[in-house]
Design an enzyme around this catalytic site. Structure first.
Site, PDB file in Angstrom:
ATOM      1  CG  ASP A  57       0.136  -0.638   2.401  1.00  0.00           C
ATOM      2  OD1 ASP A  57       1.166  -0.016   2.894  1.00  0.00           O
ATOM      3  OD2 ASP A  57      -1.139  -0.574   3.354  1.00  0.00           O
ATOM      4  CB  SER A  58       4.786   1.272   0.194  1.00  0.00           C
ATOM      5  OG  SER A  58       4.883   0.289  -1.235  1.00  0.00           O
ATOM      6  CG  ASP A  96      -0.307  -4.330   2.019  1.00  0.00           C
ATOM      7  OD1 ASP A  96       0.470  -4.862   2.496  1.00  0.00           O
ATOM      8  OD2 ASP A  96       1.169  -3.623   1.545  1.00  0.00           O
ATOM      9  CE  LYS A 126       3.047  -5.450   3.028  1.00  0.00           C
ATOM     10  NZ  LYS A 126       2.633  -5.012   4.104  1.00  0.00           N
ATOM     11  CD  GLU A 128       0.822  -1.613   7.775  1.00  0.00           C
ATOM     12  OE1 GLU A 128       0.792  -0.380   8.642  1.00  0.00           O
ATOM     13  OE2 GLU A 128       1.559  -1.072   6.526  1.00  0.00           O
ATOM     14  CD  GLU A 193       7.945  -0.546   7.855  1.00  0.00           C
ATOM     15  OE1 GLU A 193       7.590  -1.729   7.113  1.00  0.00           O
ATOM     16  OE2 GLU A 193       8.644   1.023   7.003  1.00  0.00           O
TER      17      GLU A 193
HETATM   18  O1  KIV Z   1       3.726  -0.611   1.281  1.00  0.00           O
HETATM   19  C1  KIV Z   1       4.910  -1.369   1.703  1.00  0.00           C
HETATM   20  O2  KIV Z   1       5.306  -1.508   0.158  1.00  0.00           O
HETATM   21  C2  KIV Z   1       5.361  -2.092   2.456  1.00  0.00           C
HETATM   22  C3  KIV Z   1       6.469  -2.954   2.527  1.00  0.00           C
HETATM   23  C4  KIV Z   1       7.558  -1.696   2.244  1.00  0.00           C
HETATM   24  C5  KIV Z   1       7.023  -3.686   3.280  1.00  0.00           C
HETATM   25  O3  KIV Z   1       4.283  -2.597   3.828  1.00  0.00           O
END
Ligand code: KIV
Length: 275
Positions: A57-58, A96, A126, A128, A193
């Protein structure tokens, strides 16, 4: 057709599975994960043999221009994960779950987790933060879960900024305990992280599943970086853990200036570019 058949069975091009990541970790073979958000980038990383591509989600920051990952929606994640899936033939694709897609209820988290596989074609999600019950439910439903502890950017407002986590004995012990719970809940791997290197080492030592670090020191099973960061495309301040393996921002600026100058001078298009 056998249900076990894969597009390239047994060959070097066989799709990467979560069992392969466990096998790398068991054999002490460190592996790289990178983020991608579109078809072409994913195809390039696949060609380079990167075994895991994270549609992080970056996305919200490096592609969409938000100042945090908080505004990213499920629909945006699905849209970009689909494009990555089309580019990544071999890599394991992890999508994510964005902020707001799983916190309201277990049911909503389950539905959204399944969407990432069913609608976007990812192999895993993924998640968080410390969510053992949702992890258990997703895994029971057939959705492999990669956990994410330490600095969890979706909680930036709660954490008061992008700060190193797990400092001090109590915080480190809590983090190790949470990591153990996520493993026990069935997570197949864990992103860690921005934690001190000794905490990264501790977590990697106590977990059997692969731990993938980003700013967690050299002792994790894998490392992950954001596409735009490792290629030197991101402007402004970068976290200490980023290593730039290219200066694409500089190269793109130079190429754009050269193109613009040749258009102005009439040198482009030349005879070889004409019909
Ligand atoms: O959103 C993302 O890119 C991430 C990575 C930095 C692990 O969670």
């Amino acid at each position: 057709m056998s249900v076990h058949a894969s597009p390239q069975p047994g060959g070097a091009g066989r799709p990467v599975t979560i069992a392969d990541l466990q096998a790398y970790a068991d054999a002490g073979e460190k592996f790289a994960m990178l983020t991608a958000y579109d078809f072409t980038s994913a195809a390039i990383l696949d060609e380079a043999g990167i075994p895991v591509i994270l549609v992080g989600d970056s996305l919200g920051m490096v592609v969409l221009g938000h100042d945090s990952t908080v505004p990213v929606t499920m629909d945006e994640m699905i849209h970009h994960t689909r494009a990555v899936r089309r580019g990544a033939r071999r890599a394991l694709v992890v999508g994510d779950l964005p902020f707001g897609s799983y916190q309201a209820s277990l049911e909503e988290g389950l539905v959204n987790g399944m969407r990432v596989l069913k609608e976007a074609g990812a192999n895993a999600v993924k998640l968080e933060g410390h969510h053992p019950e949702l992890t258990r439910r997703l895994v029971a439903a057939g959705v492999p879960v990669m956990g994410h502890l330490g600095l969890t950017p979706q909680s930036v407002n709660q954490l008061g900024g992008y700060k190193v986590q797990g400092r001090g004995e109590e915080a480190a012990d809590r983090l190790v305990a949470q990591a153990r719970e996520l493993e026990a809940a069935g997570a197949f791997s864990l992103v860690l992280e921005s934690v001190p290197s000794d905490v990264g080492r501790r977590v990697a030592e106590v977990l059997r599943i692969p731990v993938i670090g980003i700013g967690a020191g050299p002792d994790t099973d894998g490392q992950v970086l954001v596409f735009h960061d490792f290629l030197g495309m991101t402007g402004g301040h970068l976290p200490r853990f980023v290593k730039q393996y290219a200066n694409l921002r500089g190269e793109i600026v130079a190429a754009a200036k050269a193109y613009s100058a040749e258009v102005a001078s009439g040198d482009y298009p030349g005879p070889e570019h004409q019909y």
